[in-house]
Design an enzyme around this catalytic site. Structure first.
Site, PDB file in Angstrom:
ATOM      1  CE  LYS A 163       2.343   0.834  -3.670  1.00 14.76           C
ATOM      2  NZ  LYS A 163       0.888   0.556  -3.819  1.00 14.76           N
ATOM      3  CE  LYS A 201       1.543   3.843   0.332  1.00 18.21           C
ATOM      4  NZ  LYS A 201       0.333   3.729  -0.238  1.00 18.21           N
TER       5      LYS A 201
END
Length: 129
Positions: free
Chosen positions: A46, A44
């Site tokens: 992240k 993602k």
């Protein structure tokens, strides 16, 4: 027994996280929290400050949380709902509508976010965002 599930990264734990966990738990008897693995976070794009193992340890210590499971990919939610016999899926209202496909399997509830706090805000204010 009414079972609830929610998902998140739960990094840099703050009162907004505690509020959603408390409110989710108040909706049932048993709260399952699925947290993103470090590998899923990388997919993602992240980055968490705390590792999956440490975030899991922290969440397991919170009185509202009955069980913590790993979230490995976007597509496991239906399987989680079925395998854990979930009655209600809960997410913050910033995700409103995104998980309506689960209504075929359980109730879907979007809770309002806690005003004045977010992990992004904390990272920004610490100069790391």
């Amino acid at each position: 027994m009414k079972k609830i599930i929610t998902y998140g990264t739960f990094d840099l734990l703050h009162w907004g996280h505690i509020n959603i966990l408390k409110r989710a738990k108040e909706m049932g008897d048993y709260l399952v929290v699925a947290i993103s693995t470090d590998e899923f976070n990388r997919l993602k794009h992240k980055e968490s400050y705390h590792s999956f193992e440490n975030r899991k340890l922290i969440l397991e210590a919170i009185r509202y949380v009955d069980e913590v499971i790993a979230e490995n990919d976007w597509n496991q939610k239906i399987t989680d709902v079925q395998e854990h016999q979930i009655d209600t899926f809960v997410m913050g209202d910033d995700w409103a509508g995104e998980f309506d496909f689960l209504k075929e399997y359980c109730e879907v509830v979007y809770l309002s976010r806690t005003e004045g706090i977010s992990t992004s805000q904390i990272k920004t204010e610490l100069g790391k965002g």
